[in-house]
Design a protein around this motif. Structure first.
Motif, PDB file in Angstrom:
ATOM      1  N   ASP A  48       0.698  -1.164  -0.067  1.00 28.72           N
ATOM      2  CA  ASP A  48      -0.015  -0.011   0.003  1.00 28.72           C
ATOM      3  C   ASP A  48       0.831   1.391  -0.134  1.00 28.72           C
ATOM      4  O   ASP A  48       0.796   2.324  -0.732  1.00 28.72           O
ATOM      5  N   HIS A  49       1.947   1.226   0.798  1.00 29.46           N
ATOM      6  CA  HIS A  49       2.773   2.461   0.842  1.00 29.46           C
ATOM      7  C   HIS A  49       4.304   2.211  -0.079  1.00 29.46           C
ATOM      8  O   HIS A  49       4.983   3.050   0.074  1.00 29.46           O
ATOM      9  N   GLY A  50       4.342   1.155  -0.358  1.00 27.78           N
ATOM     10  CA  GLY A  50       5.514   0.637  -1.143  1.00 27.78           C
ATOM     11  C   GLY A  50       6.836   0.673   0.189  1.00 27.78           C
ATOM     12  O   GLY A  50       8.035   0.962  -0.639  1.00 27.78           O
ATOM     13  N   GLU A  51       6.581   0.282   1.170  1.00 23.81           N
ATOM     14  CA  GLU A  51       7.643   0.246   2.097  1.00 23.81           C
ATOM     15  C   GLU A  51       8.265  -1.311   2.118  1.00 23.81           C
ATOM     16  O   GLU A  51       7.596  -2.284   1.756  1.00 23.81           O
ATOM     17  N   GLU A  52       9.504  -1.217   2.608  1.00 21.06           N
ATOM     18  CA  GLU A  52      10.212  -2.866   2.437  1.00 21.06           C
ATOM     19  C   GLU A  52       9.455  -3.741   3.407  1.00 21.06           C
ATOM     20  O   GLU A  52       9.524  -4.878   3.116  1.00 21.06           O
ATOM     21  N   ALA A  53       9.015  -3.253   4.521  1.00 23.67           N
ATOM     22  CA  ALA A  53       8.091  -4.096   5.518  1.00 23.67           C
ATOM     23  C   ALA A  53       7.113  -4.685   4.732  1.00 23.67           C
ATOM     24  O   ALA A  53       6.806  -5.805   5.167  1.00 23.67           O
ATOM     25  N   ALA A  58       4.785  -9.549   2.080  1.00 24.37           N
ATOM     26  CA  ALA A  58       4.168 -10.147   1.001  1.00 24.37           C
ATOM     27  C   ALA A  58       4.812 -11.463   0.413  1.00 24.37           C
ATOM     28  O   ALA A  58       4.126 -12.181  -0.069  1.00 24.37           O
ATOM     29  N   ALA A  59       6.286 -11.385   0.473  1.00 20.97           N
ATOM     30  CA  ALA A  59       7.067 -12.471   0.480  1.00 20.97           C
ATOM     31  C   ALA A  59       6.601 -13.745   1.357  1.00 20.97           C
ATOM     32  O   ALA A  59       6.485 -14.709   0.613  1.00 20.97           O
ATOM     33  N   PRO A  79      12.384   0.221  -6.307  1.00 15.03           N
ATOM     34  CA  PRO A  79      13.539  -0.071  -5.253  1.00 15.03           C
ATOM     35  C   PRO A  79      13.113  -1.286  -4.254  1.00 15.03           C
ATOM     36  O   PRO A  79      13.859  -2.122  -4.141  1.00 15.03           O
ATOM     37  N   ALA A  80      12.235  -0.636  -3.448  1.00 17.48           N
ATOM     38  CA  ALA A  80      11.699  -1.831  -2.146  1.00 17.48           C
ATOM     39  C   ALA A  80      11.215  -2.922  -2.743  1.00 17.48           C
ATOM     40  O   ALA A  80      11.270  -3.999  -2.104  1.00 17.48           O
ATOM     41  N   TYR A  81      10.529  -2.832  -3.719  1.00 18.74           N
ATOM     42  CA  TYR A  81       9.639  -4.130  -4.445  1.00 18.74           C
ATOM     43  C   TYR A  81      10.791  -5.032  -4.845  1.00 18.74           C
ATOM     44  O   TYR A  81      10.973  -6.039  -4.757  1.00 18.74           O
ATOM     45  N   ARG A  82      11.882  -4.648  -5.535  1.00 22.06           N
ATOM     46  CA  ARG A  82      12.966  -5.455  -6.003  1.00 22.06           C
ATOM     47  C   ARG A  82      13.644  -6.119  -4.949  1.00 22.06           C
ATOM     48  O   ARG A  82      13.794  -7.137  -5.040  1.00 22.06           O
ATOM     49  N   LYS A  83      13.882  -5.154  -3.759  1.00 25.05           N
ATOM     50  CA  LYS A  83      15.010  -5.655  -2.989  1.00 25.05           C
ATOM     51  C   LYS A  83      14.217  -6.640  -1.932  1.00 25.05           C
ATOM     52  O   LYS A  83      14.703  -7.734  -1.621  1.00 25.05           O
ATOM     53  N   ALA A  84      13.166  -6.181  -1.538  1.00 27.54           N
ATOM     54  CA  ALA A  84      12.414  -6.977  -0.448  1.00 27.54           C
ATOM     55  C   ALA A  84      11.539  -8.195  -0.931  1.00 27.54           C
ATOM     56  O   ALA A  84      11.467  -9.345  -0.361  1.00 27.54           O
ATOM     57  N   LEU A  86      11.735  -9.250  -4.903  1.00 25.45           N
ATOM     58  CA  LEU A  86      12.176 -10.099  -5.655  1.00 25.45           C
ATOM     59  C   LEU A  86      13.613 -10.571  -5.207  1.00 25.45           C
ATOM     60  O   LEU A  86      14.335 -11.250  -6.050  1.00 25.45           O
ATOM     61  N   ARG A  87      14.160  -9.857  -4.265  1.00 26.10           N
ATOM     62  CA  ARG A  87      15.469 -10.138  -3.736  1.00 26.10           C
ATOM     63  C   ARG A  87      16.631  -9.818  -4.905  1.00 26.10           C
ATOM     64  O   ARG A  87      17.488 -10.599  -5.066  1.00 26.10           O
ATOM     65  N   GLN A  88      16.221  -8.776  -5.739  1.00 25.32           N
ATOM     66  CA  GLN A  88      17.325  -8.016  -6.598  1.00 25.32           C
ATOM     67  C   GLN A  88      17.811  -6.937  -6.177  1.00 25.32           C
ATOM     68  O   GLN A  88      17.457  -6.266  -5.111  1.00 25.32           O
ATOM     69  N   PRO A  89      19.040  -6.125  -6.548  1.00 25.12           N
ATOM     70  CA  PRO A  89      19.424  -4.947  -6.343  1.00 25.12           C
ATOM     71  C   PRO A  89      18.227  -4.038  -6.433  1.00 25.12           C
ATOM     72  O   PRO A  89      17.551  -3.942  -7.347  1.00 25.12           O
ATOM     73  N   PRO A  90      18.232  -2.913  -5.478  1.00 29.57           N
ATOM     74  CA  PRO A  90      17.104  -1.980  -5.570  1.00 29.57           C
ATOM     75  C   PRO A  90      17.179  -1.148  -6.461  1.00 29.57           C
ATOM     76  O   PRO A  90      17.274   0.411  -6.354  1.00 29.57           O
ATOM     77  N   GLY A  91      17.094  -1.449  -8.005  1.00 32.59           N
ATOM     78  CA  GLY A  91      16.969  -0.394  -9.262  1.00 32.59           C
ATOM     79  C   GLY A  91      15.904   0.243  -9.059  1.00 32.59           C
ATOM     80  O   GLY A  91      14.702  -0.247  -8.865  1.00 32.59           O
ATOM     81  N   ALA A  92      15.830   1.474  -9.795  1.00 34.38           N
ATOM     82  CA  ALA A  92      14.769   2.416  -9.687  1.00 34.38           C
ATOM     83  C   ALA A  92      13.999   2.132 -11.298  1.00 34.38           C
ATOM     84  O   ALA A  92      12.900   2.844 -11.626  1.00 34.38           O
ATOM     85  N   GLY A  93      14.635   1.327 -12.230  1.00 33.57           N
ATOM     86  CA  GLY A  93      14.151   1.265 -13.662  1.00 33.57           C
ATOM     87  C   GLY A  93      12.935   0.323 -13.663  1.00 33.57           C
ATOM     88  O   GLY A  93      12.510  -0.279 -12.588  1.00 33.57           O
ATOM     89  N   PRO A  94      12.074   0.134 -14.605  1.00 34.69           N
ATOM     90  CA  PRO A  94      11.062  -0.586 -14.871  1.00 34.69           C
ATOM     91  C   PRO A  94      11.197  -2.091 -14.476  1.00 34.69           C
ATOM     92  O   PRO A  94      12.215  -2.738 -14.810  1.00 34.69           O
ATOM     93  N   VAL A  95      10.368  -2.843 -13.799  1.00 35.57           N
ATOM     94  CA  VAL A  95      10.408  -4.216 -13.528  1.00 35.57           C
ATOM     95  C   VAL A  95       9.697  -4.896 -14.290  1.00 35.57           C
ATOM     96  O   VAL A  95       8.560  -5.126 -14.550  1.00 35.57           O
ATOM     97  N   ASN A  96      10.458  -5.678 -15.343  1.00 32.97           N
ATOM     98  CA  ASN A  96       9.852  -6.496 -16.508  1.00 32.97           C
ATOM     99  C   ASN A  96      10.535  -7.917 -16.354  1.00 32.97           C
ATOM    100  O   ASN A  96      11.577  -8.037 -16.467  1.00 32.97           O
TER     101      ASN A  96
END
Length: 249
Positions: A48-53, A58-59, A79-84, A86-96
């Protein structure tokens, strides 16, 4: 080839008991199916807020014995979506991401514009979609999933935040006939339409259901149970969708 997919959308996990219970109820239902689905698609607004927690939660909730494929929505933060999640580096580009499930390519695409409710398939994402579809064998069917629907759904709330510049998507579909259907979320209502000659299926929301204009003035019906969709892609490449709500046990 018969492909069985489940789709959920708009969990809006925010750490509250209500959001946690509703998402957990849906996942418990899916994990208990006598025949497991081939994959689960989660079409955005996971947090809802895009926070890592929120993505850490969700994971845990989305953990399943079948593949869980996700794409971001307008409430998600890359970045938070990727990191927490997907377990990926927290980049800011599109997630495809593309996934190959039971002979079908499923493109989970990022149609978000950071900081905005409306969506757009930007040049990077469109180029990735074209290249991914071009690289498929001619007989490989494909499904495209992202968050914001590209058509009006006849309610001012989702229609104010739909996909912008839909002609670019239409051009991609005309160029790639192997795309069977487009799957989205965002609208908080189960819906079916067409776009560029393909089925357009909108998944229901887990968090609350949209009241349509003829159902009342308050848009958010928080009493409706969480919903999900089942999609079957058969040997004739016909997509059939069934909708369900998940009541408390």
């Amino acid at each position: 080839m018969t492909l069985l997919l489940a789709q959920i959308s708009d969990l809006h996990l925010d750490g509250t008991d209500r959001a946690t219970r509703r998402a957990t109820r849906v996942m418990d239902y899916l994990r208990a199916l006598p025949r497991p689905v081939d994959a689960l698609l989660v079409t955005g607004d996971i947090a809802d807020h895009g926070e890592e927690a929120e993505y850490e939660q969700a994971a845990e909730i989305l953990a399943a014995p079948f593949p869980v494929l996700t794409c971001p929505g307008n409430h998600d933060v890359r970045p938070a979506y990727r990191k927490a999640l997907l377990r990926q580096p927290p980049g800011a580009g599109p997630v495809n991401q593309v996934h190959h499930i039971a002979g079908t390519a499923i493109l989970m695409c990022d149609a978000t514009i950071p900081g905005h409710d409306e969506g757009r398939l930007d040049s990077e994402t469109l180029a990735w979609m074209h290249a991914t579809l071009d690289g498929l064998a001619p007989d490989t069917p494909a499904l495209i999933a992202f968050h914001q629907p590209p058509v009006e759904l006849h309610h001012p709330l989702p229609d104010s935040g739909r996909l912008q510049e839909p002609d670019a998507l239409a051009g991609l579909l005309h160029a790639h006939p192997q795309v069977v259907a487009v799957l989205t979320g965002h609208a908080h209502t189960a819906a079916a339409s067409t776009f560029a000659g393909r089925p357009l299926i909108v998944g229901p929301a887990v968090t609350w259901t949209l009241r349509l204009p003829w159902e009342g003035d308050r848009p958010a019906d928080r009493e409706q149970p969480p919903g999900l969709a089942f999609h079957i892609l058969d040997d004739d490449l016909r997509l059939t969708t069934h909708y369900r709500v998940v009541l408390p046990a």
